[in-house]
Write a protein that holds these residues in place. Structure first.
Motif, PDB file in Angstrom:
ATOM      1  N   GLN A 128       0.823  -1.205   0.000  1.00 41.18           N
ATOM      2  CA  GLN A 128       0.000   0.000   0.000  1.00 41.18           C
ATOM      3  C   GLN A 128       0.858   1.257   0.000  1.00 41.18           C
ATOM      4  O   GLN A 128       0.532   2.237  -0.688  1.00 41.18           O
ATOM      5  CB  GLN A 128      -0.936   0.011   1.206  1.00 41.18           C
ATOM      6  N   GLU A 131       2.260   1.861  -3.402  1.00 41.97           N
ATOM      7  CA  GLU A 131       1.170   2.398  -4.210  1.00 41.97           C
ATOM      8  C   GLU A 131       0.977   3.895  -3.952  1.00 41.97           C
ATOM      9  O   GLU A 131       0.855   4.695  -4.878  1.00 41.97           O
ATOM     10  CB  GLU A 131      -0.133   1.658  -3.867  1.00 41.97           C
ATOM     11  N   SER A 134       3.892   5.899  -5.362  1.00 42.75           N
ATOM     12  CA  SER A 134       3.844   5.864  -6.816  1.00 42.75           C
ATOM     13  C   SER A 134       2.794   6.821  -7.350  1.00 42.75           C
ATOM     14  O   SER A 134       3.010   7.526  -8.342  1.00 42.75           O
ATOM     15  CB  SER A 134       3.557   4.437  -7.290  1.00 42.75           C
ATOM     16  N   ARG A 135       1.658   6.857  -6.682  1.00 44.63           N
ATOM     17  CA  ARG A 135       0.594   7.781  -7.082  1.00 44.63           C
ATOM     18  C   ARG A 135       1.034   9.231  -6.904  1.00 44.63           C
ATOM     19  O   ARG A 135       0.789  10.088  -7.766  1.00 44.63           O
ATOM     20  CB  ARG A 135      -0.663   7.488  -6.261  1.00 44.63           C
ATOM     21  N   TYR A 389       3.315  -1.290  -9.411  1.00 44.67           N
ATOM     22  CA  TYR A 389       3.015   0.079  -8.975  1.00 44.67           C
ATOM     23  C   TYR A 389       3.113   1.095 -10.105  1.00 44.67           C
ATOM     24  O   TYR A 389       2.631   2.227  -9.979  1.00 44.67           O
ATOM     25  CB  TYR A 389       3.984   0.473  -7.849  1.00 44.67           C
ATOM     26  N   HIS A 392       0.349   3.621 -12.171  1.00 40.46           N
ATOM     27  CA  HIS A 392       0.009   5.022 -11.952  1.00 40.46           C
ATOM     28  C   HIS A 392       0.810   5.964 -12.860  1.00 40.46           C
ATOM     29  O   HIS A 392       0.420   7.114 -13.044  1.00 40.46           O
ATOM     30  CB  HIS A 392       0.265   5.405 -10.494  1.00 40.46           C
ATOM     31  N   LEU A 457      -3.293  -6.365  -7.810  1.00 40.52           N
ATOM     32  CA  LEU A 457      -2.118  -6.062  -6.998  1.00 40.52           C
ATOM     33  C   LEU A 457      -1.617  -7.331  -6.321  1.00 40.52           C
ATOM     34  O   LEU A 457      -2.400  -8.260  -6.078  1.00 40.52           O
ATOM     35  CB  LEU A 457      -2.475  -5.039  -5.911  1.00 40.52           C
TER      36      LEU A 457
END
Length: 511
Positions: A128, A131, A134-135, A389, A392, A457
């Protein structure tokens, strides 16, 4: 531990533990793995392979317990992970090194370019947290919002022996079969020489400028392969403009590689005349009606060299991409063989692994040449599964589905694993099978591979069957040579009662 700093060089000291390392290679074809930190990172024995498949400024070490990763690094334990992540890549390349010392593990960041904003922290929720970072990175880089597209390309059917007749025939068959492709993309083989993209190769036997109109009549849009940052010494481009090409500190031309049985050179993207030429080139092909460009061998634009105005290799690379993008207008851009993080915001999609092949592995090349970036289905699975990941950053491209049984050594289980990779990736959907060779079973498999699925994921980074995150929430992959939990070697198994799971608005980019 949590640090958020702007730096060009920093070292962290961590307690000894049994770490696995999740690493990311510099460009599309570079290794991405999840493996024990105590293992040895393989380094190719040939400099040409390092230049073409890795980062020659920060290559693999070949030393046990010493690992190098680009942009992201994660040292994973049973309780969580230490994660390092750069939050921008517009001017620099963030290079991470993890090293087992006598009484500790050191993690060192070296930034090639101007200082970068980076995060280094401990988390008990590594998937998480990766993620989330990366976002955040994607938003900082203005990554595009996207929806998947479906593409047929000529490369794995014909390689450089493509003709206009063969290309049109495959499009005609696709229309007869009602296959839902959006683009038909002409690959390498139409051009007379590397760099001379507007000069037709005699063996192509057709009119490149007229292909988009023919595609439109069949209900498809036209795409085109190009390697705009390189040229052959035999090309008219090089003969007419040798001053446009990148040189090293001794004034010698920078050789980018030799994939076409000859050296090829890298353009100097810090020169305005070169940028103008790139913009005009893209605009010309866009005027023919091409609305999709696969831009290949892009790493050459960021090779080390002497550039004007003190530009870093990343700054020059992005200027080259911006120039082509400006000329291409609203066309779709797919990057390949490209610096991954440094391309975010400038491409719609990106190849995230090596070329797929109609066989499982090239053991000899991996064993004797020590090249982890070589084309193979095993390498495609391992690398793409380790880059979950990057969804994004751009539309991820795991390369083509190989549905055919003819001209292929893949078993049904291996083809099914490739299909499930395409599904969990949730990005670009592509084929390169010669459509006239497909049997009904192949056509059914191809049609299934062109159905959109939201990306999945990993469920864990602590259990795996191979050197990648293999335990996804909907599918488990076995990349080993042994039976694993009832899954045959090279095979995969869907979780009972579960299809691909929507995650993070997968069909709409980073939104």
């Amino acid at each position: 531990m949590k640090e958020h700093i702007i730096t060009a060089h920093h070292t962290w000291t961590l307690p000894l533990d049994h770490y696995d390392i999740l690493l990311n290679g510099y460009q599309s074809w570079s290794d991405a793995d999840l493996r024990p930190l105590s293992d040895t990172q393989t380094a190719p024995i040939l400099e040409a392979l390092i230049k073409q498949g890795y980062d020659i400024q920060f290559p693999p070490t070949g030393q046990a317990g010493v690992w190098r990763s680009h942009h992201l690094i994660a040292l994973v334990t049973e309780k969580g992970a230490y994660i390092g992540f750069a939050l921008s890549a517009k001017t620099s390349v963030a290079c991470w090194e993890a090293r087992i010392e006598q009484n500790a593990v050191t993690v060192t960041l070296k930034v090639d370019g101007t200082p970068e904003e980076v995060v280094f922290e401990w988390t008990d929720q590594p998937i998480q947290r990766i993620e989330d970072l990366s976002r955040q990175f994607a938003q900082n880089m203005q990554a595009p919002v996207w929806n998947p597209v479906r593409v047929w390309c000529s490369w794995y059917s014909y390689y450089r022996n493509i003709t206009e007749r063969d290309f049109i025939e495959n499009a005609r068959i696709a229309r007869e079969l009602d296959l839902p492709f959006d683009y038909f993309q002409l690959d390498d083989g139409y051009q007379n020489d590397l760099g001379d993209w507007l000069e037709k190769r005699p063996t192509f036997q057709g009119d490149v400028a007229g292909i988009p109109a023919q595609m439109e009549r069949l209900g498809f849009k036209a795409g085109l392969w190009m390697a705009p940052f390189i040229a052959s010494p035999t090309s008219q481009l090089f003969q007419n403009h040798p001053e446009w090409f990148l040189r090293d500190t001794q004034g010698q031309l920078v050789i980018a590689g030799d994939n076409w049985d000859n050296d090829y050179y890298a353009l100097d993207l810090s020169q305005q005349e070169v940028l103008d030429w790139l913009e005009d080139l893209a605009r010309t092909f866009r005027s023919f009606g091409y609305s999709y460009f696969k831009l290949d061998f892009l790493f050459a634009g960021a090779l080390p060299g002497v550039r004007q105005n003190g530009l870093s290799r990343t700054e020059a690379y992005r200027k080259g991409m911006e120039a082509f993008k400006k000329g291409a207008g609203d066309a779709f851009l797919l990057g390949c063989g490209a610096p991954l993080a440094q391309s975010v915001g400038l491409v719609d999609a990106m190849r995230i692994g090596p070329d797929v092949t109609p066989f499982w592995d090239d053991y000899a090349r991996r064993r004797w040449v020590k090249d982890g970036s070589h084309p193979s289905l095993k390498g495609t699975l391992q690398t793409c599964l380790s880059r979950f990941y990057q969804h994004h950053w751009y539309m991820p491209d795991p390369d083509v589905m190989i549905a055919r049984q003819k001209l292929s050594l893949l078993s049904d289980q291996e083809r099914e694993s490739l299909l499930r990779l395409v599904q969990v990736t949730g990005g670009l959907l592509a084929s390169s099978d010669p459509l006239m060779l497909l049997e009904q079973k192949d056509i059914d498999l191809l049609r299934t591979s062109l159905e959109f699925h939201p990306r999945d994921l990993p469920a864990t980074l602590n259990e795996r069957f191979g050197l990648a995150p293999t335990h996804y929430r909907t599918v488990t992959f076995n990349l080993t040579e042994e039976l694993q939990d009832g899954i045959a070697p090279h095979a995969s198994r869907k979780a009972e009662g579960r299809g691909p799971r929507a995650e993070g608005m997968a069909l709409h980019g980073i939104g």
